[in-house]
Write a protein that holds these residues in place. Structure first.
Motif, mmCIF file in Angstrom:
data_model
loop_
_atom_site.group_PDB
_atom_site.id
_atom_site.type_symbol
_atom_site.label_atom_id
_atom_site.label_comp_id
_atom_site.label_asym_id
_atom_site.label_seq_id
_atom_site.Cartn_x
_atom_site.Cartn_y
_atom_site.Cartn_z
ATOM 1 N N ILE A 1 29.661 45.873 18.024
ATOM 2 C CA ILE A 1 31.008 46.282 18.424
ATOM 3 C C ILE A 1 32.005 45.574 17.526
ATOM 4 C CG2 ILE A 1 32.700 46.262 20.289
ATOM 5 C CD1 ILE A 1 30.376 46.315 22.258
ATOM 6 N N ALA A 2 32.937 46.323 16.964
ATOM 7 C CA ALA A 2 33.996 45.794 16.088
ATOM 8 C C ALA A 2 33.409 45.010 14.920
ATOM 9 C CB ALA A 2 34.983 44.937 16.883
ATOM 10 N N GLY A 3 32.261 45.436 14.415
ATOM 11 C CA GLY A 3 31.642 44.796 13.265
ATOM 12 C C GLY A 3 30.914 43.504 13.594
ATOM 13 N N VAL A 4 30.703 43.222 14.884
ATOM 14 C CA VAL A 4 30.029 41.990 15.304
ATOM 15 C C VAL A 4 28.766 42.364 16.073
ATOM 16 C CG1 VAL A 4 30.232 39.916 16.717
ATOM 17 C CG2 VAL A 4 32.206 40.747 15.458
ATOM 18 N N GLN B 1 20.495 45.289 28.585
ATOM 19 C CA GLN B 1 20.360 46.233 29.698
ATOM 20 C C GLN B 1 21.373 47.369 29.614
ATOM 21 O OE1 GLN B 1 20.973 43.581 32.981
ATOM 22 N NE2 GLN B 1 18.817 42.926 33.048
ATOM 23 N N LEU B 2 22.306 47.303 28.666
ATOM 24 C CA LEU B 2 23.330 48.340 28.539
ATOM 25 C C LEU B 2 22.755 49.594 27.904
ATOM 26 C CD1 LEU B 2 26.364 46.269 27.203
ATOM 27 C CD2 LEU B 2 25.988 47.067 29.537
ATOM 28 N N THR B 3 23.245 50.750 28.358
ATOM 29 C CA THR B 3 22.844 52.011 27.746
ATOM 30 C C THR B 3 23.752 52.281 26.544
ATOM 31 O OG1 THR B 3 24.344 53.306 29.118
ATOM 32 C CG2 THR B 3 22.125 52.901 29.997
ATOM 33 N N GLU B 4 23.344 53.220 25.707
ATOM 34 C CA GLU B 4 24.171 53.594 24.542
ATOM 35 C C GLU B 4 25.534 54.102 24.987
ATOM 36 O OE1 GLU B 4 23.877 53.303 21.218
ATOM 37 O OE2 GLU B 4 22.126 52.075 21.682
ATOM 38 N N ASP B 5 25.575 54.845 26.087
ATOM 39 C CA ASP B 5 26.836 55.388 26.598
ATOM 40 C C ASP B 5 27.792 54.262 26.988
ATOM 41 O OD1 ASP B 5 28.608 57.450 27.599
ATOM 42 O OD2 ASP B 5 28.062 56.738 29.607
ATOM 43 N N GLU B 6 27.266 53.219 27.644
ATOM 44 C CA GLU B 6 28.111 52.096 28.054
ATOM 45 C C GLU B 6 28.624 51.324 26.843
ATOM 46 O OE1 GLU B 6 26.149 51.032 32.395
ATOM 47 O OE2 GLU B 6 25.224 50.228 30.567
ATOM 48 N N ILE C 1 32.549 50.735 25.865
ATOM 49 C CA ILE C 1 33.128 49.420 25.563
ATOM 50 C C ILE C 1 33.808 49.452 24.202
ATOM 51 C CG2 ILE C 1 32.587 47.018 25.025
ATOM 52 C CD1 ILE C 1 30.352 47.167 27.109
ATOM 53 N N ARG C 2 33.123 50.013 23.196
ATOM 54 C CA ARG C 2 33.658 50.091 21.838
ATOM 55 C C ARG C 2 34.970 50.875 21.817
ATOM 56 N NH1 ARG C 2 29.342 52.456 18.990
ATOM 57 N NH2 ARG C 2 28.348 50.412 19.032
ATOM 58 N N ASP C 3 35.014 52.023 22.514
ATOM 59 C CA ASP C 3 36.234 52.834 22.554
ATOM 60 C C ASP C 3 37.375 52.083 23.231
ATOM 61 O OD1 ASP C 3 34.887 54.849 21.270
ATOM 62 O OD2 ASP C 3 34.482 56.006 23.101
ATOM 63 N N ASN C 4 37.065 51.379 24.325
ATOM 64 C CA ASN C 4 38.089 50.621 25.053
ATOM 65 C C ASN C 4 38.682 49.532 24.168
ATOM 66 O OD1 ASN C 4 39.189 48.507 26.914
ATOM 67 N ND2 ASN C 4 38.618 50.049 28.434
ATOM 68 N N ILE C 5 37.834 48.817 23.437
ATOM 69 C CA ILE C 5 38.320 47.747 22.560
ATOM 70 C C ILE C 5 39.146 48.333 21.418
ATOM 71 C CG2 ILE C 5 37.582 46.007 20.887
ATOM 72 C CD1 ILE C 5 35.277 45.348 22.803
ATOM 73 N N ASP C 6 38.678 49.428 20.809
ATOM 74 C CA ASP C 6 39.415 50.044 19.700
ATOM 75 C C ASP C 6 40.786 50.533 20.160
ATOM 76 O OD1 ASP C 6 37.339 49.564 17.994
ATOM 77 O OD2 ASP C 6 36.508 51.599 18.096
ATOM 78 N N ARG C 7 40.857 51.039 21.378
ATOM 79 C CA ARG C 7 42.099 51.623 21.875
ATOM 80 C C ARG C 7 43.106 50.560 22.314
ATOM 81 N NH1 ARG C 7 40.003 54.475 25.787
ATOM 82 N NH2 ARG C 7 40.491 52.942 27.375
#
Length: 125
Positions: A4-7, A47-52, A56-62
């Motif tokens: 996420i965010a390159g990390v 334990q996270l799915t790809e959808d989750e 998360i990635r979309d929420n952080i980017d936004r």
């Protein structure tokens, strides 16, 4: 492995802890992200799915400025202060503490290792 965010987030840590590895996200923001996305903070990253992860990635980017953009913004703010020549800018320029700390003793992190003064000797009893 979640990226996420390159990390790369550590896979065996809790989500709320792993999100803090992203520059610009601390404890409060990590909890807010988990609440907004609807993920239990106690769950592990593996334990996270790809959808989750995508949510998360979309929420952080936004909603948050993180990593490279935030580092660039902070650097530009410091450069602006230095160009203005204001007090905080001068302290940055000289490599001294900026937030009013004492420098007679301490401040070694900011000032670097102590430099010996020629002609000054230690007093021995």
């Amino acid at each position: 492995m979640a990226r996420i965010a390159g990390v790369n987030l550590p896979t065996n840590k809790r989500v709320v802890i792993a999100l803090r590895y992203i520059y610009g996200i601390g404890p409060t923001n990590a909890r807010q992200i988990c609440d907004r996305v609807g993920i239990d903070p106690a769950r592990r990253v593996n334990q996270l799915t790809e959808d989750e992860i995508i949510r998360i990635r979309d929420n952080i980017d936004r909603d948050w400025t993180v990593e490279g953009d935030l580092r660039r913004e902070v650097a530009m703010n410091i450069k602006r202060l230095m160009d203005l020549g204001c007090y905080k800018g001068l302290r940055h320029r000289k490599g001294l503490p900026v937030h009013g700390q004492r420098t007679h003793t301490n401040a070694r992190t900011r000032k670097g290792p102590a430099k010996p003064i020629a002609g000054k000797k230690k007093v021995t009893k």
